[in-house]
Write an enzyme that holds these catalytic residues in place. Structure first.
Site, PDB file in Angstrom:
ATOM      1  N   ASP A 170      33.873  34.610 -48.400  1.00  0.00           N
ATOM      2  CA  ASP A 170      33.145  33.819 -49.328  1.00  0.00           C
ATOM      3  C   ASP A 170      32.126  33.249 -48.923  1.00  0.00           C
ATOM      4  OD1 ASP A 170      33.103  32.237 -51.679  1.00  0.00           O
ATOM      5  OD2 ASP A 170      33.750  30.563 -50.686  1.00  0.00           O
ATOM      6  N   ASP A 216      29.632  30.529 -50.467  1.00  0.00           N
ATOM      7  CA  ASP A 216      29.265  28.992 -50.451  1.00  0.00           C
ATOM      8  C   ASP A 216      30.558  28.296 -49.922  1.00  0.00           C
ATOM      9  OD1 ASP A 216      26.956  28.632 -52.258  1.00  0.00           O
ATOM     10  OD2 ASP A 216      28.190  29.724 -53.656  1.00  0.00           O
ATOM     11  N   GLY A 264      34.367  27.606 -55.725  1.00  0.00           N
ATOM     12  CA  GLY A 264      34.918  28.879 -56.153  1.00  0.00           C
ATOM     13  C   GLY A 264      34.828  29.439 -57.426  1.00  0.00           C
ATOM     14  N   ARG A 286      29.808  29.888 -62.379  1.00  0.00           N
ATOM     15  CA  ARG A 286      28.940  28.752 -62.867  1.00  0.00           C
ATOM     16  C   ARG A 286      29.363  28.450 -64.440  1.00  0.00           C
ATOM     17  NH1 ARG A 286      23.055  30.752 -63.698  1.00  0.00           N
ATOM     18  NH2 ARG A 286      23.419  31.385 -61.604  1.00  0.00           N
ATOM     19  N   SER A 343      28.935  33.337 -56.736  1.00  0.00           N
ATOM     20  CA  SER A 343      27.618  33.100 -57.023  1.00  0.00           C
ATOM     21  C   SER A 343      26.713  34.150 -57.635  1.00  0.00           C
ATOM     22  CB  SER A 343      26.938  32.397 -55.797  1.00  0.00           C
ATOM     23  OG  SER A 343      25.467  32.018 -55.851  1.00  0.00           O
ATOM     24  N   ASN A 374      23.735  33.884 -57.349  1.00  0.00           N
ATOM     25  CA  ASN A 374      22.419  33.676 -56.337  1.00  0.00           C
ATOM     26  C   ASN A 374      22.838  34.379 -54.945  1.00  0.00           C
ATOM     27  OD1 ASN A 374      20.541  32.228 -57.943  1.00  0.00           O
ATOM     28  ND2 ASN A 374      22.371  30.677 -58.183  1.00  0.00           N
ATOM     29  N   ASP A 405      36.796  28.871 -48.882  1.00  0.00           N
ATOM     30  CA  ASP A 405      37.192  27.413 -48.823  1.00  0.00           C
ATOM     31  C   ASP A 405      37.468  26.872 -50.026  1.00  0.00           C
ATOM     32  OD1 ASP A 405      34.725  28.143 -50.299  1.00  0.00           O
ATOM     33  OD2 ASP A 405      34.074  25.938 -50.221  1.00  0.00           O
TER      34      ASP A 405
HETATM   35  C1  BG6 Z   1      30.366  29.389 -55.754  1.00  0.00           C
HETATM   36  C2  BG6 Z   1      30.502  28.037 -55.796  1.00  0.00           C
HETATM   37  O1  BG6 Z   1      30.728  30.364 -54.660  1.00  0.00           O
HETATM   38  O2  BG6 Z   1      29.585  29.607 -56.675  1.00  0.00           O
HETATM   39  C3  BG6 Z   1      30.560  27.073 -56.877  1.00  0.00           C
HETATM   40  O3  BG6 Z   1      31.579  27.622 -55.193  1.00  0.00           O
HETATM   41  C4  BG6 Z   1      29.310  28.004 -58.083  1.00  0.00           C
HETATM   42  O4  BG6 Z   1      30.375  25.751 -56.894  1.00  0.00           O
HETATM   43  C5  BG6 Z   1      29.646  29.288 -58.113  1.00  0.00           C
HETATM   44  O5  BG6 Z   1      29.223  27.026 -59.187  1.00  0.00           O
HETATM   45  C6  BG6 Z   1      28.438  29.822 -58.971  1.00  0.00           C
HETATM   46  O6  BG6 Z   1      27.261  29.859 -58.324  1.00  0.00           O
HETATM   47  P1  BG6 Z   1      26.009  30.263 -59.077  1.00  0.00           P
HETATM   48  O7  BG6 Z   1      24.778  30.313 -57.833  1.00  0.00           O
HETATM   49  O8  BG6 Z   1      26.142  31.390 -59.801  1.00  0.00           O
HETATM   50  O9  BG6 Z   1      25.428  29.117 -59.821  1.00  0.00           O
HETATM   51 MG    MG Z   2      33.196  29.107 -51.588  1.00  0.00          MG
END
Ligand code: BG6
Ligand code: MG
Length: 232
Positions: free
Chosen positions: A23, A25, A60, A63, A128, A130, A182
């Site tokens: 994972d 983040d 986890g 968004r 994510s 991102n 995590d």
């Molecule tokens: C996860 C995080 O990895 O990604 C979350 O643990 C977050 O907290 C999620 O909301 C989405 O991320 P992003 O970058 O698409 O907003």
């Molecule tokens: Mg995570």
């Protein structure tokens, strides 16, 4: 006693590990604080109660799922939801712009090097959107064989989809892989994928993992292999 043709097959969870799926983040980098600050700003602007503790439960989640949790049943038109999601990401991207390799969590670089030396394949499977830019900013793109996120599959974590997809992209089976997570939803997803899983951080989040560690600092590949592949 005659040998059965199955004698040479080790039980599934005793097969030597050949791949690691991270994972991102909270495992490779501590973006959790960035996520917290951006959600807090958005919630304050919208007059919705939110706390650091409430943010922990969002680890986890995608968004959109995070926003729905924050809204706690408040019903908004889809256009407003989209606007909130875009605004949140705009705030988050301004944090990402400042990221460098210094944002890697302790032990990550050494562990990635360890994996390369041992010939272990590596993937990042994140919730994510991102994920690509963050991995690039952290300077570890060349250390990772496959990068994917929940937008490549049908269902987000806690469904197993993103981990199964990552394993497939690595050319491995679920039994060949160990996941580092995590978040509770991530551990659940790894279990649903029938993969071994190491939980990093708070046992209240990751207690269902095969092994719970504080983080990657000091973690060596041969210890992981020995712990999760007993008797091999
Ligand atoms: C996860 C995080 O990895 O990604 C979350 O643990 C977050 O907290 C999620 O909301 C989405 O991320 P992003 O970058 O698409 O907003
Ligand atoms: Mg995570």
């Amino acid at each position: 006693m005659t040998r059965s043709r199955f004698d040479s097959l080790a039980p599934v969870n005793c097969r030597p590990l050949r791949g690691v799926i991270f994972d991102m983040d909270g495992v490779l980098t501590d973006t959790i604080e960035f996520h917290y600050q951006t959600w807090q700003r958005l919630a304050d602007e919208e007059g919705i109660p939110f706390t650091r503790q409430a943010n922990e439960a969002l680890r986890g989640l995608s968004r959109r799922d995070s926003l729905l949790r924050i809204l706690q049943g408040r019903v908004l038109p889809e256009a407003k939801i989209q606007e909130l999601l875009e605004r949140k990401n705009r705030y988050f991207r301004s944090f990402i712009d400042t990221m460098t390799a210094e944002y890697l969590l302790p032990g990550v670089q050494v562990f990635l090097h360890d994996l390369r030396q041992a010939g272990i394949k590596t993937a990042v499977a994140s919730a994510s959107q991102n994920v690509y830019i963050v991995i690039e900013k952290l300077g570890i793109a060349s250390d990772i064989d496959v990068i994917t996120n929940v937008y490549d599959v049908d269902r987000p974590k806690p469904a197993p989809d993103v981990f199964l997809y990552a394993a497939q992209q690595l050319g491995l089976g679920p039994q060949d892989c160990v996941v580092f997570e995590d978040a509770e939803s991530g551990v659940e997803a790894a279990r649903a994928a029938q993969m071994r899983v190491i939980g990093l951080g708070d046992a209240a989040q990751v207690g269902a993992a095969d092994w719970v560690l504080p983080g990657l600092e000091g973690v060596r590949w041969h210890d992981v292999q020995a712990k999760l592949t007993p008797g091999v």
